[in-house]
Design a protein around this motif. Structure first.
Motif, PDB file in Angstrom:
ATOM      1  N   ASP A   1       0.834  -1.186   0.000  1.00 18.12           N
ATOM      2  CA  ASP A   1       0.000   0.000   0.000  1.00 18.12           C
ATOM      3  C   ASP A   1       0.881   1.252   0.000  1.00 18.12           C
ATOM      4  O   ASP A   1       1.507   1.569   1.003  1.00 18.12           O
TER       5      ASP A   1
ATOM      6  N   TRP B   1      -5.096   4.078  14.985  1.00 19.96           N
ATOM      7  CA  TRP B   1      -4.116   3.189  15.603  1.00 19.96           C
ATOM      8  C   TRP B   1      -3.558   2.226  14.561  1.00 19.96           C
ATOM      9  O   TRP B   1      -2.369   1.905  14.581  1.00 19.96           O
ATOM     10  N   ASP B   2      -4.441   1.758  13.723  1.00 19.64           N
ATOM     11  CA  ASP B   2      -4.036   0.819  12.699  1.00 19.64           C
ATOM     12  C   ASP B   2      -3.045   1.499  11.762  1.00 19.64           C
ATOM     13  O   ASP B   2      -3.392   2.394  11.007  1.00 19.64           O
TER      14      ASP B   2
ATOM     15  N   ASP C   1     -11.689   9.367  21.182  1.00 21.47           N
ATOM     16  CA  ASP C   1     -11.247   8.230  21.996  1.00 21.47           C
ATOM     17  C   ASP C   1     -10.161   7.412  21.299  1.00 21.47           C
ATOM     18  O   ASP C   1      -9.297   6.852  21.940  1.00 21.47           O
TER      19      ASP C   1
ATOM     20  N   ARG D   1     -12.467   6.740  28.502  1.00 25.28           N
ATOM     21  CA  ARG D   1     -13.714   6.441  29.208  1.00 25.28           C
ATOM     22  C   ARG D   1     -13.444   5.889  30.610  1.00 25.28           C
ATOM     23  O   ARG D   1     -12.397   5.283  30.861  1.00 25.28           O
TER      24      ARG D   1
ATOM     25  N   HIS E   1     -10.056  -0.065  29.322  1.00 26.28           N
ATOM     26  CA  HIS E   1      -9.184  -1.191  29.591  1.00 26.28           C
ATOM     27  C   HIS E   1      -7.779  -0.906  29.058  1.00 26.28           C
ATOM     28  O   HIS E   1      -7.611  -0.515  27.914  1.00 26.28           O
TER      29      HIS E   1
ATOM     30  N   ASP F   1       0.280  -9.288  25.480  1.00 24.90           N
ATOM     31  CA  ASP F   1      -0.990  -8.766  25.980  1.00 24.90           C
ATOM     32  C   ASP F   1      -2.023  -9.888  26.018  1.00 24.90           C
ATOM     33  O   ASP F   1      -2.497 -10.333  24.975  1.00 24.90           O
TER      34      ASP F   1
ATOM     35  N   THR G   1      -5.086  -9.858  26.859  1.00 25.27           N
ATOM     36  CA  THR G   1      -6.441  -9.464  26.484  1.00 25.27           C
ATOM     37  C   THR G   1      -6.759  -9.899  25.060  1.00 25.27           C
ATOM     38  O   THR G   1      -7.841 -10.417  24.776  1.00 25.27           O
TER      39      THR G   1
ATOM     40  N   GLU H   1     -13.645  -9.597  25.288  1.00 29.51           N
ATOM     41  CA  GLU H   1     -12.659  -8.545  25.047  1.00 29.51           C
ATOM     42  C   GLU H   1     -11.580  -9.065  24.116  1.00 29.51           C
ATOM     43  O   GLU H   1     -11.529 -10.251  23.805  1.00 29.51           O
TER      44      GLU H   1
ATOM     45  N   ARG I   1     -12.251  -1.992  16.621  1.00 30.85           N
ATOM     46  CA  ARG I   1     -10.898  -1.532  16.353  1.00 30.85           C
ATOM     47  C   ARG I   1     -10.254  -2.296  15.201  1.00 30.85           C
ATOM     48  O   ARG I   1     -10.146  -3.526  15.245  1.00 30.85           O
ATOM     49  N   TRP I   2      -9.793  -1.540  14.222  1.00 27.93           N
ATOM     50  CA  TRP I   2      -8.970  -2.141  13.175  1.00 27.93           C
ATOM     51  C   TRP I   2      -7.690  -2.668  13.790  1.00 27.93           C
ATOM     52  O   TRP I   2      -7.200  -3.722  13.399  1.00 27.93           O
ATOM     53  N   ASP I   3      -7.175  -1.920  14.721  1.00 26.69           N
ATOM     54  CA  ASP I   3      -5.928  -2.316  15.350  1.00 26.69           C
ATOM     55  C   ASP I   3      -6.153  -3.619  16.109  1.00 26.69           C
ATOM     56  O   ASP I   3      -6.840  -3.647  17.129  1.00 26.69           O
ATOM     57  N   GLN I   4      -5.601  -4.704  15.575  1.00 20.86           N
ATOM     58  CA  GLN I   4      -5.727  -6.023  16.179  1.00 20.86           C
ATOM     59  C   GLN I   4      -7.158  -6.547  16.220  1.00 20.86           C
ATOM     60  O   GLN I   4      -7.480  -7.426  17.011  1.00 20.86           O
TER      61      GLN I   4
ATOM     62  N   ARG J   1     -10.077  -5.758  17.326  1.00 25.11           N
ATOM     63  CA  ARG J   1     -10.545  -5.925  18.700  1.00 25.11           C
ATOM     64  C   ARG J   1     -11.934  -5.369  18.969  1.00 25.11           C
ATOM     65  O   ARG J   1     -12.383  -4.448  18.312  1.00 25.11           O
TER      66      ARG J   1
ATOM     67  N   ASP K   1     -13.519  -0.467  24.120  1.00 25.89           N
ATOM     68  CA  ASP K   1     -14.080  -0.282  25.454  1.00 25.89           C
ATOM     69  C   ASP K   1     -15.607  -0.226  25.359  1.00 25.89           C
ATOM     70  O   ASP K   1     -16.173  -0.132  24.279  1.00 25.89           O
TER      71      ASP K   1
ATOM     72  N   GLU L   1     -17.623   2.158  22.895  1.00 24.85           N
ATOM     73  CA  GLU L   1     -16.716   2.588  21.822  1.00 24.85           C
ATOM     74  C   GLU L   1     -17.205   1.936  20.531  1.00 24.85           C
ATOM     75  O   GLU L   1     -16.808   0.824  20.184  1.00 24.85           O
TER      76      GLU L   1
ATOM     77  N   THR M   1     -17.723   3.304  16.974  1.00 25.82           N
ATOM     78  CA  THR M   1     -17.591   4.321  15.945  1.00 25.82           C
ATOM     79  C   THR M   1     -18.044   3.768  14.598  1.00 25.82           C
ATOM     80  O   THR M   1     -17.542   2.724  14.177  1.00 25.82           O
TER      81      THR M   1
ATOM     82  N   ARG N   1     -15.125   3.715  11.660  1.00 28.89           N
ATOM     83  CA  ARG N   1     -14.033   2.776  11.899  1.00 28.89           C
ATOM     84  C   ARG N   1     -14.521   1.474  12.528  1.00 28.89           C
ATOM     85  O   ARG N   1     -13.712   0.707  13.064  1.00 28.89           O
TER      86      ARG N   1
ATOM     87  N   GLU O   1      -6.003   0.066   2.815  1.00 27.96           N
ATOM     88  CA  GLU O   1      -5.660  -1.322   3.106  1.00 27.96           C
ATOM     89  C   GLU O   1      -6.584  -2.290   2.365  1.00 27.96           C
ATOM     90  O   GLU O   1      -7.729  -1.982   2.094  1.00 27.96           O
TER      91      GLU O   1
ATOM     92  N   ARG P   1      -8.320  -4.688   3.220  1.00 25.32           N
ATOM     93  CA  ARG P   1      -9.597  -5.009   3.849  1.00 25.32           C
ATOM     94  C   ARG P   1     -10.587  -3.850   3.852  1.00 25.32           C
ATOM     95  O   ARG P   1     -11.733  -4.025   4.234  1.00 25.32           O
TER      96      ARG P   1
END
Lengths: 648, 648
Positions: free
Chosen positions: A240, A308-309, A322, A382, A386, B240, B242, B257, B307-310, B312, B315, B318, B320, B323, B389, B391
């Motif tokens: 990319d 974050w990604d 957030d 928040r 976590h 991690d 989690t 989680e 979350r795209w990041d990993q 996930r 919280d 959360e 959105t 995203r 990306e 995806r």
């Protein structure tokens, strides 16, 4: 060797010190001619010197960075540790230490600088190549994976450190290493050589600085080549290209995209090239990109990066509080880019962004104590959030990271912060950032020396006293921030009309003892975002002077979660500013009231029928809250926090 | 070998077919006893069979999955390709093909099944171990990196495929492979063996299914051991925990989680274990977790993962839209978990979530044509969003992915969809999902056969006709969705009072030809989110029946970007439903009007002073828009789209 700072006509590399031939409107004042003398930033610099630079050296030891260099040099054995850019942390620390030495010589510091410089020099290959991790790992094959290997990135940081060391200590040990490495790069890359660019820019800035220090034009030429080679998908090698700012050539790009730090470092380096070459086309492209980023991709704090990604910019208006990434390094890169644009154009709006970003996107990245860091700077946490990934702010600031780019980047920024205060343009002196300081400049009519006194950002009065004056008329210019509606000023007792977003310019035959006094109104400002910023619809943020404020749980007088605060704009605007010397190292808080969300009914389902008209979302009596400067959050634990507060 | 489906007392593994000893309230009807006969889902199943399963085989060939197996078997040479879980795509495809064969035998399909099964069998090591990528790469060292190697994950998918093949084709070739692999796992892991668990759950579900098929208790025991071994940080190996659902033991956890697919697969497997063992403590933990996920971490579509990041969960609250990750596989896992909870408890709310998720989180993951897929399912795409990306939904659906977990997961879900329609509990039959179908069950008094006719989800009338009846009284139960306020019903002509969120239960001596008619009101529903969902403050979403709707740019009659639509709740509620047979394969659209954001002023800064009272944010006349079912979006290009619409 001498240990005294050389008196140089040009100044520090962060921000840039353009050569005599460069096409810039403003120039940095000479090294050491702008110096904080007290107040807000001086305190941060003290903590940086006494804590961060000191512990930074220790952490380079414990994290393995120094050992990696020894292994590459053959004076130690074992496996190299850490990510591929471990050397860059060493270089950033060396740069920070050099600026610190320049600000105040110290034999202890010089000893450390010499010790670490010797490690770097010993690791360098005979032909000038240097990257300890690559030299040791995978058989030492160079440039095998340039999109990810950060070999030029490490070189760029080395160049910046070497220039700082040369200017501040007068010693050239690191500069010699840098020149050998730069000559190796010139021999290997560019026209007739390998046509690849590093996945992570900064070598462009570094090469231009090295050109400025050595006068060797080949370094500038290679920097320009790297800037122009980008945007053809070669870096991404089929992956990319957006991520690497490699989708569109810099001259054609209309925005910054992809990995935020990469993008702004590239832009800053391109601005250096544009300035040195008087390249109006390149400069115009950078103006266009900067305007688009400020108009659509910048958090209210000045922070950059929404994802974050892959640590990316998001789409236009994708500015979620957030999940704001707002990496500390991206704030630093944004400051570097904006300062170069300020030098090139002379326009106050760039100084405005430097100010917003330094206070609200850079500074939150470091603890009040000076040696704990945020990598990521969210605008909301928040209750009950976590703490998962290492970089999550929910952990609180940390002493170091597995990927430790931010901590030494903070160090070198604070230690070179004086460079952002003022410039000169031959016809006068321009004051861009406000803090108690002294500023000197050599004008055609002679030496000018100014003493600035202010309690900024807590107080809006900035007093600039002429301590030494040049012969004849010269212009004293002071940035009037865009937010400062209603600012007033006097020059030698005469009333002036400052225009927000411009420099207030006073040309006269300034006499010693005369003053320019600028009074910036520190009214509480309540702002909302463009409605296309979906993530903060119905919310407002609070600012005072250059500072963005936030609500932390500790400052809510009622048993109400920060998440459930509801505010009224008129009430917020009437918040009472109160300086609290004992709080958070001494901050001005904003005392106001809030109410509690009326719909905080735990039993209701997550989604529910909507009423025809939106119901007012507040119940009960108002209760006291205090807002604190966002930069000071998470110094009493990293609990719930909000910058954007929902309206009742 | 026989090619006719075996008549089995228990039914399909997705959802579970608990053993006779299991503690469940409801049981699947026998294999083949519930069959779609037409309408919405039957059309999707046709496309799945004729397009997806067919092209899936080809893509397993071109992506290298089948070649990997040949290399592991020693019948081909070369490097294995793709991520470590390449075998699992083969297993999922084999499972899908088996269910398809069970629904309608086909010699061509059986030939393919036998061919691919032979490849899998040939690759298996003599001691039962099987993972082609691990067998070939890195010297074949097993279980070296279990957090990431997906070795048990591939095994779990193999077990599910083997059970499906055994049940649907009567052939045991894959079951023999599965038993050998399972025995190897039993010999290697668990009490007295290696005390590690795979980073990605699903082996738990697979082992329980294998136990159900073979009666070998050691497989159930190992599944329970894997469930209970989790939550002690051993999987994460210092990273991690989690992410791996390895932070808190399943029995103690209060939420799901980390990586969303991992979390819900684990929960579904734990629900299988709880059911088989009558483990009330484990079931109670799963109820608690499910309630928390539904109350705080579920998109309005039923999608999971913020979350795209990993990949996930985020919280609480959360959620959105832009995203949203909402991976197609997470929707599938959520359906599997909820269906197992439905079996265990009999509660209609689990059927409600299955419905919401199938229509609005699973189905958007596949094109109308049946063989292009979304990996990520955002609830908003901005105008001018940048396709980066692989995806990203901004690219539109794709035929396959480098990480191709979703496509064959979609296939096996559509091919086993009949299993979600109905259950039996000895005393009667329960209808959970509404589509034209036939449902049979053996009750103590004899065989019951029902014919369901409906145009659901476009029409709310569901007609259940008794085609064959058992002697004496038995209960016909029909799920009344929680959203169905005002539902009416008649049973054999007698008026009943359905209660939304419960099963409507009619116990009588049903005569052949008698009907239960449920009329679900398909009023347009306008919903808002809990105010703690910051990302959709001031917005509403539109639902009709089980469907969530969205606005796509193609359906806006004015030159206004979807981003700038502003809506009025009462107007939306009055939207006119209109069935459009020619649109998107035949959908009911909602015709209404919207206005344009009043503050869409390009020149204003991103942040601006807030007025005391929020200004109405709409200007000009209303113009026509049509909302389309969210599941059908991006079948006319993947342009701007919104599920959550800002109020004027």
């Amino acid at each position: 060797m001498t240990t005294a700072p050389r008196a140089l006509p040009s100044a520090v590399p962060a921000p840039a010190a353009p050569t005599a031939g460069a096409a810039v409107r403003l120039r940095p004042v000479p090294l050491g001619a702008a110096r904080t003398t007290g107040g807000f930033w001086a305190e941060r610099q003290r903590a940086n010197r006494s804590r961060a630079v000191r512990t930074g050296y220790e952490r380079l030891g414990s994290a393995g960075n120094l050992q990696n260099l020894r292994i590459a040099a053959g004076t130690a054995t074992g496996e190299v540790r850490g990510p591929v850019f471990m050397d860059s942390d060493v270089h950033k620390w060396l740069e920070a230490a050099a600026w610190e030495y320049g600000r105040e010589p110290s034999e202890e510091l010089l000893g450390r600088i010499r010790e670490v410089t010797a490690l770097v020099a010993a690791a360098q290959a005979p032909d000038g190549y240097l990257d300890s991790v690559v030299q040791v790992r995978d058989g030492g094959e160079r440039y095998r994976d340039l999109p990810w290997s950060h070999e030029h990135y490490c070189a760029g940081h080395l160049f910046q450190a070497a220039v700082a060391q040369s200017r501040c200590t007068g010693e050239t040990a690191l500069l010699d290493v840098a020149v050998r490495l730069a000559d190796h790069l010139v021999a290997t890359f560019g026209p007739g050589g390998r046509e690849e660019v590093d996945g992570h820019p900064i070598v462009e800035m570094g090469l231009v600085e090295l050109y400025r220090e050595t006068g060797e034009r080949r370094y500038l030429d290679l920097a320009r080549w790297f800037v122009d080679a980008r945007g053809r998908g070669t870096t991404a090698r089929g992956g990319d290209p957006t991520y690497f700012s490699d989708r569109v050539p810099v001259r054609e790009a209309t925005t910054a995209e992809g990995h935020a730090v990469r993008a702004v470092y590239l832009a800053a380096g391109a601005a250096d090239v544009a300035a040195e070459d008087g390249d109006a086309e390149l400069l115009a492209a950078l103006v266009r990109q900067w305007e688009h980023v400020v108009a659509t991709k910048t958090h209210v704090t000045g922070g950059l990066g929404s994802r974050w990604d892959q640590e990316r910019f998001g789409d236009e208006y994708e500015l979620t509080p957030d999940r704001a990434y707002a990496e500390t390094c991206a704030a630093i890169g944004s400051v570097q880019w904006a300062q170069r644009m300020l030098l090139a154009t002379g326009e106050a709006r760039y100084g405005d962004l430097v100010e917003r970003t330094l206070y609200n996107a850079f500074l939150p990245g470091v603890s009040l104590g000076g040696d704990e860091y945020f990598y990521v700077n969210p605008l909301q946490v928040r209750s009950g959030a976590h703490a998962d990934e290492e970089r999550s702010a929910v952990h609180g600031r940390r002493g170091w990271f597995d990927c430790a780019c931010c901590p030494p980047n903070v160090m070198r920024t604070l230690s070179s912060l004086d460079a952002y205060l003022a410039t000169s343009d031959g016809g006068g002196v321009q004051l861009h950032q406000f803090t108690a300081c002294r500023v000197g400049a050599d004008l055609p009519g002679g030496r000018v020396e100014l003493a600035v006194s202010t309690d900024y950002p807590w107080d809006g009065t900035v007093r600039v006293r002429v301590e030494e004056s040049a012969a004849g008329e010269w212009e004293l210019a002071v940035r009037v921030p865009g937010w400062a509606r209603g600012a007033t000023a006097t020059a030698a007792g005469r009333r002036l009309t400052p225009e927000p977003g411009e420099h207030l310019r006073v040309r006269r035959a300034w006499a010693v003892g005369e003053e320019l006094v600028l009074v910036l109104p520190l009214d509480v400002r309540v702002v909302e975002a463009d409605p296309r910023v979906d993530a903060v619809r119905g919310c407002v943020a609070v600012e005072r002077g250059p500072l963005v404020y936030c609500a932390e749980q500790a400052d809510v007088s009622a048993p109400v979660a920060v998440d459930d605060l509801r505010v009224d704009v008129a009430t917020l605007r009437g918040a009472r500013a109160e300086h609290r010397p004992g709080l958070l190292g001494g901050v001005t808080v904003l005392r106001t009231t809030a109410r509690r969300s009326a719909r905080h009914d735990g039993g209701a389902p997550l989604y529910r029928p909507a009423a025809d008209a939106p119901a007012a979302d507040a119940e009960g009596e108002g209760f006291g809250i205090e807002l604190v400067p966002y930069h000071a959050w998470a110094n009493r634990g990293a609990g719930a926090m909000r910058v954007w507060l929902p309206r009742a």
